[in-house]
Design an enzyme around this catalytic site. Structure first.
Site: not given
Ligand code: SDX
Length: 432
Positions: A309, A367
């Site tokens: 991320h 996700d």
């Protein structure tokens, strides 16, 4: 000596120096105000991907990536996921505070009574091939909403902005479910006003005219929590897209359509679909090591989808809540040997013990588990990112409203470092 904090910039060739003011927020890093830098120095800043750039001032969502903190208007995501519901979170993101019982009931009523879409949008939909990706349908249908709601496109009018905001939040599940039914070749299911938001979404996705559809309360709650987890996330790629589109004065439906397009990418919201495809490609826990090695190989474009991320250099707090929901949904559905979940748990364990992932601070993101839940709920992989778009619409629209109301707001127009051809004279084709 002013106690204002500044950074001094010095040109080592001319010896000139400039004091750049530092702006201090309520939480998180200070920012160096470079708005006058070009006028003062004749230089631009350079930050492709905006890794060190604050694009705006915002009061909506705060992320502390080093400590895995995510706050919506100051409330921790873990507490909202446990105690709140998606309609209440929508109100919080839009208005800045948790609603009273009366405010919440009116808000939920007003959203509910905007869930239908203009019947003529069915004609627009029929132009798509049956196998169109739901995100292609969402981009098209949401952009087309601007052609139906001429009564609320004056973005300078707060009433127009709010009615458009309500319409967007209300109609996204209807459009997403419509795209799904169209793919299946099943009839479109109208929303039911007696159902709550997440229940209505499941009803429009899974019911059909031939039999009664029983809404499983565990699945409805899981969907509600998933919507909460995906609702907003600071200035991510799709939110920045909505803000940039909106900065030119484009109408909110067009801006949200642009956000949907940006979210579709596998590096962003499309990652949930990519995670499922990756887990299915790995196929068996015995193959995990091979794929982890591929992810570490600089010459191999393969990345572990659902890992890493830009901001979180620790656990994404949403992935932990998602993992808990995953177990609840699988238990409720009586699914005890979901091979993809086994692979995901093994993959997470191996990756988190691997020096490459530890050194690069690559953790599971939002996700990583969502696709397993969606699959267990009977949602096809191609619909995963569409669900993400349904949830993120409230974040996009809250950020869009904040931008329009920001007195310092102006059209976004970045510059560049030009490395192309210098000026040259045209040569006619018969002389080349
Ligand atoms: C979302 O911004 C948001 O807030 C997004 C989001 C939201 O709610 O809006 O949180 C939702 O988009 C989550 C992210 C979903 N995407 C994925 O899961 C795709 C896989 N992840 C990567 O593509 C990547 O981690 C990104 C895109 C998420 C972040 O990329 P960055 O910040 O640009 O980091 P990077 O690509 O520069 O990676 C840093 C290093 C690189 O190695 P070096 O060049 O330094 O040697 O880590 C490596 C990368 O090669 N790396 C990975 C990796 N992610 C980064 N290596 C293997 N597998 C991965 N998943």
């Amino acid at each position: 000596m002013s106690n204002e904090r500044t950074f001094t910039l010095t040109d080592n060739q001319s010896g000139d120096s400039w004091d750049l003011p530092v702006m201090h927020g309520s939480m998180g890093p200070d920012v160096i105000d470079v708005r006058k830098l070009y006028a003062q120095t004749g230089c631009f800043t350079y930050d492709p991907g905006f890794t060190s750039t604050g694009s705006c001032e915002s009061k909506i969502t705060y992320i502390d990536g080093d400590n895995g903190v995510l706050l919506y208007r100051g409330y921790p995501i873990e507490q909202l996921a446990e105690h709140s519901d998606f309609m209440e979170v929508c109100y919080l993101l839009l208005y800045g505070n948790l609603p009273t019982a009366g405010e919440k009931s009116k808000f939920e009523h007003d959203i509910t009574y905007h869930t239908m879409i203009h019947e003529q949008m069915q004609t627009f939909l029929r132009g798509f091939r049956r196998d169109a990706h739901p995100m292609a349908v969402m981009c098209g249908m949401v952009g087309a909403l601007s052609a139906f709601y001429h009564d609320s496109l004056d973005i300078s009018d707060p009433k127009h902005r709010m009615i458009s905001s309500y319409r967007m939040i209300a109609k996204m599940p209807t459009i997403a479910a419509l795209a799904y039914k169209y793919n299946l070749g099943q009839p479109y299911v109208y929303p039911k006003n007696k159902l709550r938001y997440a229940e209505n979404f499941l009803h429009m996705m899974f019911s059909n005219p031939c039999e009664e559809y029983e809404i499983d309360p565990v699945l409805a709650r899981a969907m509600d929590v998933i919507l909460i987890l995906h609702a907003d996330h600071e200035q991510n790629a799709s939110t920045s897209t909505v803000r940039l589109a909106g900065s030119s004065g484009a109408n909110p439906f067009a801006c949200i359509s642009a956000g949907i397009a940006s979210l579709w990418g596998p590096a962003h919201g499309g990652a949930n679909e990519a995670v499922l495809n990756m887990l299915e490609e790995i196929g068996d826990a015995s193959q995990i090591e091979k794929y982890v090695e591929k992810a570490k190989d600089k010459d191999d474009p393969f990345r572990l989808m659902g890992f890493g991320h830009r901001v979180y250099k620790n656990f994404d707090p949403r992935s932990r809540v998602m993992r808990t929901q995953c177990h609840k949904v699988l238990d409720a559905l009586g699914v005890h040997d979901e091979p993809l979940l086994e692979i995901a748990l093994q993959l997470e364990k191996i990756a988190l013990e691997d020096d490459y992932f530890i050194e690069k601070k690559l953790y599971p993101n939002v996700d990583f588990y969502s696709g397993i839940i969606f699959k267990a709920m009977g949602i096809p992989t191609t619909m995963f990112t569409a669900l993400f778009a349904v949830a993120r619409t409230v974040g996009w629209i809250a950020q869009w409203n904040e931008m329009i109301e920001d007195p310092s707001q102006k059209i976004g127009r970045p510059r560049q470092l030009f490395t192309g051809a210098e000026q040259r004279e045209y040569v006619h084709v018969d002389k080349r």
